[in-house]
Scaffold this motif. Structure first.
Motif, PDB file in Angstrom:
ATOM      1  N   ASP A  51      -3.367  -5.089   1.328  1.00 54.05           N
ATOM      2  CA  ASP A  51      -4.391  -4.981   0.346  1.00 54.05           C
ATOM      3  C   ASP A  51      -4.056  -5.638  -1.280  1.00 54.05           C
ATOM      4  O   ASP A  51      -3.281  -4.947  -1.960  1.00 54.05           O
ATOM      5  CB  ASP A  51      -4.935  -3.565   0.174  1.00 54.05           C
ATOM      6  CG  ASP A  51      -5.906  -3.352  -0.732  1.00 54.05           C
ATOM      7  OD1 ASP A  51      -6.280  -4.113  -1.878  1.00 54.05           O
ATOM      8  OD2 ASP A  51      -6.853  -2.330  -0.788  1.00 54.05           O
ATOM      9  N   THR A  62      -5.156  -6.486  -4.073  1.00 60.67           N
ATOM     10  CA  THR A  62      -5.666  -5.832  -5.349  1.00 60.67           C
ATOM     11  C   THR A  62      -4.774  -4.685  -5.686  1.00 60.67           C
ATOM     12  O   THR A  62      -4.435  -4.328  -6.802  1.00 60.67           O
ATOM     13  CB  THR A  62      -7.145  -5.656  -5.393  1.00 60.67           C
ATOM     14  OG1 THR A  62      -7.796  -6.659  -5.077  1.00 60.67           O
ATOM     15  CG2 THR A  62      -7.538  -4.918  -6.673  1.00 60.67           C
ATOM     16  N   LEU A  63      -4.692  -3.566  -4.551  1.00 61.81           N
ATOM     17  CA  LEU A  63      -4.111  -2.459  -4.844  1.00 61.81           C
ATOM     18  C   LEU A  63      -2.510  -2.728  -5.063  1.00 61.81           C
ATOM     19  O   LEU A  63      -1.920  -1.991  -6.005  1.00 61.81           O
ATOM     20  CB  LEU A  63      -3.907  -1.651  -3.420  1.00 61.81           C
ATOM     21  CG  LEU A  63      -3.299  -0.250  -3.164  1.00 61.81           C
ATOM     22  CD1 LEU A  63      -4.165   0.372  -2.084  1.00 61.81           C
ATOM     23  CD2 LEU A  63      -1.899  -0.230  -2.905  1.00 61.81           C
ATOM     24  N   ASP A  82      -2.180  -3.954  -8.798  1.00 59.63           N
ATOM     25  CA  ASP A  82      -2.475  -2.634  -9.677  1.00 59.63           C
ATOM     26  C   ASP A  82      -1.117  -1.918  -9.721  1.00 59.63           C
ATOM     27  O   ASP A  82      -0.656  -1.668 -10.895  1.00 59.63           O
ATOM     28  CB  ASP A  82      -3.717  -1.918  -9.095  1.00 59.63           C
ATOM     29  CG  ASP A  82      -4.984  -2.359  -9.468  1.00 59.63           C
ATOM     30  OD1 ASP A  82      -5.041  -3.456 -10.072  1.00 59.63           O
ATOM     31  OD2 ASP A  82      -5.820  -2.112  -8.735  1.00 59.63           O
ATOM     32  N   ALA A  83      -0.407  -1.784  -8.534  1.00 62.38           N
ATOM     33  CA  ALA A  83       0.811  -1.157  -8.595  1.00 62.38           C
ATOM     34  C   ALA A  83       1.993  -1.594  -9.270  1.00 62.38           C
ATOM     35  O   ALA A  83       2.785  -1.194 -10.165  1.00 62.38           O
ATOM     36  CB  ALA A  83       1.104  -0.478  -7.134  1.00 62.38           C
ATOM     37  N   THR A 128       6.817   0.908  -2.527  1.00 63.45           N
ATOM     38  CA  THR A 128       5.491   0.934  -2.493  1.00 63.45           C
ATOM     39  C   THR A 128       5.180  -0.088  -1.530  1.00 63.45           C
ATOM     40  O   THR A 128       3.931   0.179  -0.968  1.00 63.45           O
ATOM     41  CB  THR A 128       4.831   0.685  -3.887  1.00 63.45           C
ATOM     42  OG1 THR A 128       5.101   1.748  -4.746  1.00 63.45           O
ATOM     43  CG2 THR A 128       3.209   0.647  -3.752  1.00 63.45           C
ATOM     44  N   HIS A 158       3.069   0.488   1.985  1.00 67.65           N
ATOM     45  CA  HIS A 158       1.773  -0.030   2.241  1.00 67.65           C
ATOM     46  C   HIS A 158       1.712  -0.941   3.454  1.00 67.65           C
ATOM     47  O   HIS A 158       0.817  -0.589   4.373  1.00 67.65           O
ATOM     48  CB  HIS A 158       1.532  -1.063   0.955  1.00 67.65           C
ATOM     49  CG  HIS A 158       0.043  -1.704   1.241  1.00 67.65           C
ATOM     50  ND1 HIS A 158      -1.074  -1.127   0.964  1.00 67.65           N
ATOM     51  CD2 HIS A 158      -0.250  -2.821   1.248  1.00 67.65           C
ATOM     52  CE1 HIS A 158      -2.181  -1.701   1.363  1.00 67.65           C
ATOM     53  NE2 HIS A 158      -1.605  -3.007   1.435  1.00 67.65           N
TER      54      HIS A 158
END
Length: 385
Positions: free
Chosen positions: A130, A132-133, A136-137, A149, A153
């Motif tokens: 993902d 976008t996720l 953002d992180a 992270t 993921h």
């Protein structure tokens, strides 16, 4: 093949003369800046580096599209005087970034660092993500935290218990040895899948601890020197097949008392293990099974021994998971006495924490303190006031 020269000043898309904000960092006298000014200066430079990296990736992707990756790699070596390894890495990252619009945009705007973008690009080449996720992180997290992270993921989105990711890592394994032209010393490097790497690391750190115990405490080598000695001994001194080689992998799992089965198997650093892989390892590897019971196992040694037992180390890995100071892999960590041994601190489980060599140095030589978060109850390090 020789490419035609291009104008010296280009916009991020490679169009000369376009009206876009150039990457510009003013030259200043660093010695004249305040501490805050130096910090701000690093931020400016970091954002400029990100934007330049985005431009570089776009140029390399276009060269690869017009010609091929070999031409792009040769140009990186020739024009940037980079090593073959760095050239290959840059071209591969450029090709992946070309398919990651959100990551490319964040890099081009200077919102995320180059290293974070490379982590996303690498993950996209290994599994579905993902984007976008992760972008953002990447805006909020430091590199080490973001790397974890990304790994979590990839495990979360895996549709096959993480087996395909493990298979891909095994396919991409590599190792090399060469003589450095700079120092004349031999350099070994290798990349392994999570499980093979964990087995190697477990054997290496066990040998390193063995060497540490046998050293003269007044003339210790550096941790890096000791690790080099451990690696040399493992390679050059053949094992005695008549003796057990000991544990070569630490696996932590939860136990479901209702179903009477193990759940959530993972390596010492928290990396998930596919269930099918755990079954194979149970047959092939020397896995250490440990069930911790305060009454059955001696986790409180008091002043009898200064060094933590192997059972205590494993319990600490299960509890702390990583270095409590910098989150380094637990295999590189030692058991530190919260109340120092020299101040009559006991070798008890509740008086021990995992710390790497660098953080151990911070505690003993720079005044850092072990603290416990009142909310999470996890241990952490606090700098001197």
């Amino acid at each position: 093949m020789k490419l035609a020269p291009v104008p010296e000043f280009l916009d991020p898309l490679g169009n000369s003369g376009a009206k876009v904000a150039p990457v510009h960092v003013e030259v200043v006298d660093a010695a004249a800046l305040s501490d805050q000014g130096l910090s701000s200066r690093l931020g400016v430079i970091g954002r400029a580096e990100s934007r330049l990296a985005a431009m570089k990736a776009q140029v390399l992707a276009e060269i690869g599209r017009r010609h091929d990756t070999k031409v792009a790699q040769r140009l990186v070596r020739d024009e940037l005087r980079a090593s073959s390894r760095a050239a290959k890495r840059d071209v591969e990252s450029a090709a992946r970034l070309a398919e990651l619009p959100a990551t490319s945009e964040a890099l081009e705007s200077g919102e995320i660092p180059v290293g974070h973008a490379r982590l996303i690009a690498r993950a996209s080449g290994e599994s579905n993500i993902d984007e976008t996720l992760l972008v953002d992180a990447a805006n909020d997290q430091q590199y080490d935290e973001f790397a974890r992270t990304v790994k979590r993921h990839q495990q979360d989105v895996a549709e096959d218990d993480g087996q395909s990711l493990l298979d891909r890592q095994r396919k991409n394994r590599r190792a090399r040895i060469f003589e450095s032209p700079e120092s004349g010393m031999f350099v070994l490097s290798g990349e392994f899948d999570q499980i093979t790497g964990a087995r190697i690391a477990t054997a290496l750190t066990a040998k390193e601890r063995q060497i540490w115990h046998n050293e003269d405490s007044k003339a210790r080598p550096t941790p890096a020197q000791r690790m080099a000695d451990a690696l040399a001994e493992l390679i050059l001194q053949p094992a005695d097949d008549s003796k057990s080689s000991g544990t070569d992998l630490l696996v932590i799992a939860d136990y479901d008392t209702v179903k009477q089965q193990l759940n959530n198997p993972r390596l010492a650093d928290g990396s998930a293990i596919p269930v099918s892989e755990l079954r194979r390892l149970a047959l092939e590897a020397n896995i250490l099974p440990s069930i911790f019971d305060a009454e059955a196992q001696d986790m409180w040694l008091g002043r009898r021994l200064r060094t933590a037992s192997e059972a205590q180390r494993i319990a600490l890995i299960a509890r702390d998971r990583r270095c409590v100071g910098c989150s380094a892999n637990p295999l590189w960590c030692r058991a530190h006495h919260i109340i120092w041994w020299s101040k009559n601190g006991p070798t008890d489980l509740d008086n021990l924490v995992l710390v790497c060599d660098d953080c151990h140095h911070k505690i003993h030589d720079q005044g850092w303190q072990v603290d416990r978060d009142p909310r999470t109850r996890k241990y952490r390090l606090k700098p001197p006031i």
